[in-house]
Design a protein around this motif. Structure first.
Motif, PDB file in Angstrom:
ATOM      1  N   LEU A  58       6.548  15.407   1.712  1.00 27.32           N
ATOM      2  CA  LEU A  58       5.965  14.170   2.234  1.00 27.32           C
ATOM      3  C   LEU A  58       6.729  12.956   1.717  1.00 27.32           C
ATOM      4  N   LEU A  59       7.203  13.027   0.490  1.00 28.54           N
ATOM      5  CA  LEU A  59       8.008  11.928  -0.051  1.00 28.54           C
ATOM      6  C   LEU A  59       9.281  11.720   0.769  1.00 28.54           C
ATOM      7  N   VAL A  60       9.925  12.807   1.187  1.00 28.55           N
ATOM      8  CA  VAL A  60      11.127  12.671   2.008  1.00 28.55           C
ATOM      9  C   VAL A  60      10.821  11.859   3.260  1.00 28.55           C
ATOM     10  N   PHE A  61       9.708  12.167   3.904  1.00 35.22           N
ATOM     11  CA  PHE A  61       9.298  11.443   5.108  1.00 35.22           C
ATOM     12  C   PHE A  61       9.174   9.946   4.823  1.00 35.22           C
ATOM     13  N   PHE A  62       8.441   9.588   3.771  1.00 36.32           N
ATOM     14  CA  PHE A  62       8.198   8.172   3.483  1.00 36.32           C
ATOM     15  C   PHE A  62       9.437   7.476   2.938  1.00 36.32           C
ATOM     16  N   LEU A  63      10.200   8.155   2.098  1.00 40.41           N
ATOM     17  CA  LEU A  63      11.391   7.525   1.533  1.00 40.41           C
ATOM     18  C   LEU A  63      12.434   7.254   2.603  1.00 40.41           C
ATOM     19  N   VAL A  64      12.589   8.169   3.546  1.00 45.01           N
ATOM     20  CA  VAL A  64      13.526   7.936   4.650  1.00 45.01           C
ATOM     21  C   VAL A  64      13.035   6.784   5.512  1.00 45.01           C
ATOM     22  N   ARG A  65      11.749   6.785   5.832  1.00 45.23           N
ATOM     23  CA  ARG A  65      11.211   5.680   6.644  1.00 45.23           C
ATOM     24  C   ARG A  65      11.369   4.334   5.937  1.00 45.23           C
ATOM     25  N   GLY A  66      11.283   4.372   4.601  1.00 48.77           N
ATOM     26  CA  GLY A  66      11.444   3.148   3.831  1.00 48.77           C
ATOM     27  C   GLY A  66      12.891   2.840   3.480  1.00 48.77           C
ATOM     28  N   GLU A  67      13.829   3.651   3.994  1.00 50.25           N
ATOM     29  CA  GLU A  67      15.262   3.492   3.782  1.00 50.25           C
ATOM     30  C   GLU A  67      15.622   3.523   2.301  1.00 50.25           C
ATOM     31  N   ARG A  68      14.912   4.360   1.552  1.00 51.68           N
ATOM     32  CA  ARG A  68      15.214   4.581   0.135  1.00 51.68           C
ATOM     33  C   ARG A  68      16.008   5.891   0.054  1.00 51.68           C
ATOM     34  N   TRP A  69      17.271   5.789   0.442  1.00 46.30           N
ATOM     35  CA  TRP A  69      18.089   6.960   0.707  1.00 46.30           C
ATOM     36  C   TRP A  69      18.352   7.814  -0.529  1.00 46.30           C
ATOM     37  N   ALA A  70      18.746   7.192  -1.632  1.00 49.49           N
ATOM     38  CA  ALA A  70      19.089   7.965  -2.831  1.00 49.49           C
ATOM     39  C   ALA A  70      17.882   8.741  -3.345  1.00 49.49           C
ATOM     40  N   GLU A  71      16.700   8.113  -3.291  1.00 48.24           N
ATOM     41  CA  GLU A  71      15.490   8.797  -3.751  1.00 48.24           C
ATOM     42  C   GLU A  71      15.126   9.948  -2.818  1.00 48.24           C
ATOM     43  N   THR A 106       0.824  -1.210   0.000  1.00 50.91           N
ATOM     44  CA  THR A 106       0.000   0.000   0.000  1.00 50.91           C
ATOM     45  C   THR A 106       0.856   1.257   0.000  1.00 50.91           C
ATOM     46  N   VAL A 107       1.856   1.288   0.871  1.00 53.74           N
ATOM     47  CA  VAL A 107       2.723   2.464   0.973  1.00 53.74           C
ATOM     48  C   VAL A 107       3.582   2.605  -0.283  1.00 53.74           C
ATOM     49  N   THR A 108       4.122   1.496  -0.766  1.00 53.60           N
ATOM     50  CA  THR A 108       4.975   1.539  -1.955  1.00 53.60           C
ATOM     51  C   THR A 108       4.201   2.039  -3.168  1.00 53.60           C
ATOM     52  N   LYS A 109       2.992   1.565  -3.344  1.00 51.84           N
ATOM     53  CA  LYS A 109       2.172   2.012  -4.468  1.00 51.84           C
ATOM     54  C   LYS A 109       1.886   3.504  -4.374  1.00 51.84           C
ATOM     55  N   ALA A 110       1.566   3.978  -3.174  1.00 49.36           N
ATOM     56  CA  ALA A 110       1.288   5.409  -2.992  1.00 49.36           C
ATOM     57  C   ALA A 110       2.534   6.242  -3.249  1.00 49.36           C
ATOM     58  N   MET A 111       3.697   5.765  -2.809  1.00 49.08           N
ATOM     59  CA  MET A 111       4.945   6.487  -3.047  1.00 49.08           C
ATOM     60  C   MET A 111       5.257   6.559  -4.538  1.00 49.08           C
ATOM     61  N   HIS A 112       5.053   5.466  -5.241  1.00 50.88           N
ATOM     62  CA  HIS A 112       5.332   5.460  -6.673  1.00 50.88           C
ATOM     63  C   HIS A 112       4.420   6.444  -7.409  1.00 50.88           C
ATOM     64  N   GLY A 113       3.177   6.528  -6.978  1.00 49.03           N
ATOM     65  CA  GLY A 113       2.272   7.503  -7.580  1.00 49.03           C
ATOM     66  C   GLY A 113       2.744   8.924  -7.354  1.00 49.03           C
TER      67      GLY A 113
END
Length: 372
Positions: free
Chosen positions: A309-322, A281-288
């Motif tokens: 908001l993307l920074v918040f979710f990408l950091v929580r998801g440990e997607r550092w480069a993004e 659910t979170v990954t799909k929303a982030m990709h959108g």
């Protein structure tokens, strides 16, 4: 109760500190402060924490110049002229109305007035008195009342309702002065949430916005609050509203990011599941949301809201480069979700930024490898 808050704080601190550790092949080592390998956001040209602007999500130099002039001189005319020259249907007008109202509200909080002292925000009162037919001043006044209600009174109290009823009347007056302007109705969405409009009455306000600006991102974000579980809807209704907005989003619209805001509004108070931010659910929303900011106009004023908001979710998801790729677009301004929910938005943003830098470098990144 105090012990409970301490325990919660310790849990949250653990979450914040944990990603700073370095992950090697089967080992975890802590990088101490001051170590040559410790991440330093300044190496990327990022602003120091004390330089972060908490007033806006992104740059609007015209607005900043006018705000400075109005607050320094207490003369509203520069604000009136700026709004008069701002497209009525665009996102920028809504943001500027919010900024002027917020400035007046903050001034009043800092200087409530008293014997021999004029209250803060007097320039807005003069604006309404001297130019009662000015649509911009009417919209700012309506938003000012809404912000006053939320800041000074608790929902459900008589004081809150009285201020909100006044704001509702002000919205009606502003709408009459500018029939094609969606902003008075966007302001009323907050009134609807505060006064608990029925869903039928809320829909009537919403239809008036859709008639005037069907792809208005700010309006959709304001409406989403009403449909959330904590207000007058449910998780399912909020998700359905957000997903419907994303589905009908025109090319280049940021409405494709709406599901991510719906996810954020329904995050658990305390989450101890490491994989939650990498769930479907979170990954799909982030990709959108990532697709939305990639496709949007570079000068879209709402892009900064999505990037924060993307920074918040990408950091929580440990997607550092993004996360780093988003930070280079928004660094310097922190007046957006989720940071504005913190008593110290700049400090909250700085923590996430440091996490992004640390994670990026722990995985081989450096200032030289970060594309701009």
């Amino acid at each position: 109760m105090e012990i409970l808050w301490v325990l919660i704080a310790l849990v949250m601190l653990g979450f914040v500190v944990l990603p700073f550790v370095r992950r090697g092949r089967g080992t975890i080592t802590q990088v101490p402060a001051g170590h040559p390998d410790a991440a330093d956001p300044a190496n990327y040209g990022f602003a120091r924490e004390e330089e972060l602007d908490i007033r806006m999500p992104g740059p609007d130099q015209d607005l900043l110049d006018v705000l400075d002039l109005v607050q320094r001189t207490q003369d509203y005319r520069a604000a009136q002229q700026l709004l008069a020259g701002t497209d009525a249907e665009g996102e920028l007008r809504w943001q500027r109305v919010q900024a002027f109202a917020g400035a007046a509200s903050l001034e009043l909080k800092q200087r409530p007035g008293g014997v021999g002292e004029a209250p803060g925000g007097q320039w807005l009162r003069v604006w309404r008195t001297e130019m009662p037919k000015d649509a911009g001043g009417a919209a700012v006044h309506a938003e000012f009342l809404v912000q006053q209600a939320w800041r000074t009174a608790a929902p459900g109290t008589d004081e809150f309702r009285i201020i909100m009823e006044e704001a509702k009347a002000a919205c009606g007056e502003a709408a009459l002065l500018a029939p094609g302007d969606p902003v008075p109705y966007i302001v009323e969405l907050s009134v609807a949430r505060g006064l608990g409009y029925s869903q039928q009455d809320f829909e009537q306000v919403w239809l008036k916005i859709l008639d005037r600006a069907p792809a208005h991102m700010g309006a959709h974000l304001a409406a989403l609050h009403y449909w959330c579980e904590k207000w007058h809807g449910s998780r399912q209704q909020a998700y359905e509203f957000a997903e419907a907005a994303a589905a009908r989003a025109p090319q280049g619209s940021l409405l494709a990011a709406m599901p991510l805001f719906a996810v954020f509004e329904h995050l658990p108070e305390v989450n101890l599941v490491a994989g939650f931010y990498r769930s479907e659910t979170v990954t799909k929303a982030m990709h959108g949301a990532l697709h939305a900011v990639h496709s949007a106009r570079p000068d879209d004023p709402m892009a900064a809201h999505v990037r924060h908001l993307l920074v918040f979710f990408l950091v929580r998801g440990e997607r550092w480069a993004e996360a780093m790729s988003q930070l280079i677009h928004i660094d310097g301004h922190v007046g957006a979700l989720p940071w504005t929910l913190s008593p110290d938005p700049a400090a909250e943003f700085a923590v996430y930024r440091a996490l992004a830098v640390a994670g990026y470098e722990a995985n081989g990144g450096s200032p030289a490898t970060l594309p701009h």
